[in-house]
Design an enzyme around this catalytic site. Structure first.
Site, PDB file in Angstrom:
ATOM      1  N   ASP A   8       6.285 151.131  81.370  1.00 26.72           N
ATOM      2  CA  ASP A   8       5.158 152.076  81.462  1.00 26.72           C
ATOM      3  C   ASP A   8       5.638 153.475  81.074  1.00 26.72           C
ATOM      4  O   ASP A   8       6.757 153.647  80.570  1.00 26.72           O
ATOM      5  CB  ASP A   8       4.489 152.010  82.848  1.00 26.72           C
ATOM      6  CG  ASP A   8       5.328 152.631  83.956  1.00 26.72           C
ATOM      7  OD1 ASP A   8       6.456 153.099  83.680  1.00 26.72           O
ATOM      8  OD2 ASP A   8       4.860 152.661  85.109  1.00 26.72           O
ATOM      9  N   CYS A  65       9.646 150.085  84.988  1.00 22.08           N
ATOM     10  CA  CYS A  65       8.627 151.086  85.340  1.00 22.08           C
ATOM     11  C   CYS A  65       9.336 152.124  86.203  1.00 22.08           C
ATOM     12  O   CYS A  65      10.555 152.278  86.102  1.00 22.08           O
ATOM     13  CB  CYS A  65       7.401 150.450  85.995  1.00 22.08           C
ATOM     14  SG  CYS A  65       7.647 149.663  87.589  1.00 22.08           S
ATOM     15  N   THR A  67       9.829 152.214  89.527  1.00 23.60           N
ATOM     16  CA  THR A  67      10.701 151.542  90.501  1.00 23.60           C
ATOM     17  C   THR A  67      11.116 150.137  90.077  1.00 23.60           C
ATOM     18  O   THR A  67      12.031 149.559  90.665  1.00 23.60           O
ATOM     19  CB  THR A  67       9.971 151.389  91.851  1.00 23.60           C
ATOM     20  OG1 THR A  67       8.768 150.636  91.607  1.00 23.60           O
ATOM     21  CG2 THR A  67       9.616 152.746  92.447  1.00 23.60           C
ATOM     22  N   VAL A  69       9.123 147.765  90.656  1.00 23.63           N
ATOM     23  CA  VAL A  69       8.405 146.910  91.609  1.00 23.63           C
ATOM     24  C   VAL A  69       7.062 146.442  91.039  1.00 23.63           C
ATOM     25  O   VAL A  69       6.809 145.236  90.923  1.00 23.63           O
ATOM     26  CB  VAL A  69       8.195 147.628  92.964  1.00 23.63           C
ATOM     27  CG1 VAL A  69       7.317 146.786  93.885  1.00 23.63           C
ATOM     28  CG2 VAL A  69       9.529 147.905  93.629  1.00 23.63           C
ATOM     29  N   HIS A  98      21.655 131.599  90.791  1.00 22.91           N
ATOM     30  CA  HIS A  98      21.019 130.852  91.884  1.00 22.91           C
ATOM     31  C   HIS A  98      19.510 130.676  91.718  1.00 22.91           C
ATOM     32  O   HIS A  98      18.955 129.680  92.164  1.00 22.91           O
ATOM     33  CB  HIS A  98      21.267 131.558  93.233  1.00 22.91           C
ATOM     34  CG  HIS A  98      22.694 131.494  93.677  1.00 22.91           C
ATOM     35  ND1 HIS A  98      23.107 131.862  94.934  1.00 22.91           N
ATOM     36  CD2 HIS A  98      23.820 131.112  93.028  1.00 22.91           C
ATOM     37  CE1 HIS A  98      24.406 131.701  95.046  1.00 22.91           C
ATOM     38  NE2 HIS A  98      24.882 131.255  93.901  1.00 22.91           N
ATOM     39  N   ARG A 132      22.542 122.508  93.829  1.00 23.87           N
ATOM     40  CA  ARG A 132      21.675 122.707  95.004  1.00 23.87           C
ATOM     41  C   ARG A 132      20.581 123.742  94.726  1.00 23.87           C
ATOM     42  O   ARG A 132      19.532 123.734  95.367  1.00 23.87           O
ATOM     43  CB  ARG A 132      22.498 123.119  96.228  1.00 23.87           C
ATOM     44  CG  ARG A 132      23.095 124.512  96.141  1.00 23.87           C
ATOM     45  CD  ARG A 132      24.042 124.782  97.297  1.00 23.87           C
ATOM     46  NE  ARG A 132      24.444 126.183  97.393  1.00 23.87           N
ATOM     47  CZ  ARG A 132      25.395 126.734  96.653  1.00 23.87           C
ATOM     48  NH1 ARG A 132      26.030 126.018  95.739  1.00 23.87           N
ATOM     49  NH2 ARG A 132      25.737 128.009  96.825  1.00 23.87           N
TER      50      ARG A 132
END
Ligand code: RB5
Length: 154
Positions: A8, A65, A67, A69, A98, A132
């Protein structure tokens, strides 16, 4: 490797630095972000990058962006996307090993450019370990596709 990148208005400068870094690594980069510092709604770039990865037009996605988030939340709404926000390289590497993440996000108001490059490098260089972790990632897909989880009913 073909990388879809999105950002952004808060992350134009860092996006350009990361694009240059990716190209120096030999990656092909497709830009789905804004190149303007005018206000830009991050879900647009998050969605476009996620769509490109989910549809196989890009191998991986990188989102930036303020953050990291909001743009990662947008990406994670698309089926098949496992996006993580990372502010340090350890989580970025482990998210590949993982969690088999296919989209990396970080914040231009959180990390500096050298740290961002290190995060990108660790993430790109790491491979999913399977074993796993395969079962757990499959559970994430089950939640995504069914909005439930059989193992949680036991
Ligand atoms: C834009 O001001 C800011 O909200 C955005 O860049 C991002 O940090 C959202 O999560």
């Amino acid at each position: 490797m073909r990388i879809a990148i999105g950002n952004d208005h808060a992350a134009v400068e860092l996006k350009n630095i990361i694009v240059e870094h990716l190209e120096q690594r030999g990656c092909e980069v497709v830009n789905y972000g804004t190149d303007s510092t005018e206000s830009f709604d991050y879900p647009i770039a998050g969605y476009k990058v996620a769509r490109a990865v989910a549809d196989g037009q890009a191998d991986r996605g990188i989102l930036i962006c303020g953050t990291g988030v909001g743009i990662s939340l947008a990406a994670n709404k698309v089926d098949g996307i496992r996006a993580c926000v990372c502010s340090e390289p350890f989580s970025a590497k482990l998210s590949r090993q993982h969690n088999n993440t296919n989209v990396l996000a970080f914040g231009a108001r959180v990390v500096g450019s050298e740290l961002a490059k290190m995060i990108v490098d660790e993430w790109l260089d790491a491979e999913f370990e399977g074993g796993r972790h395969e079962r757990r990632v499959a559970m994430l897909t089950e939640i995504e596709q069914t909005q439930s989880l059989a193992a949680a009913q036991e």
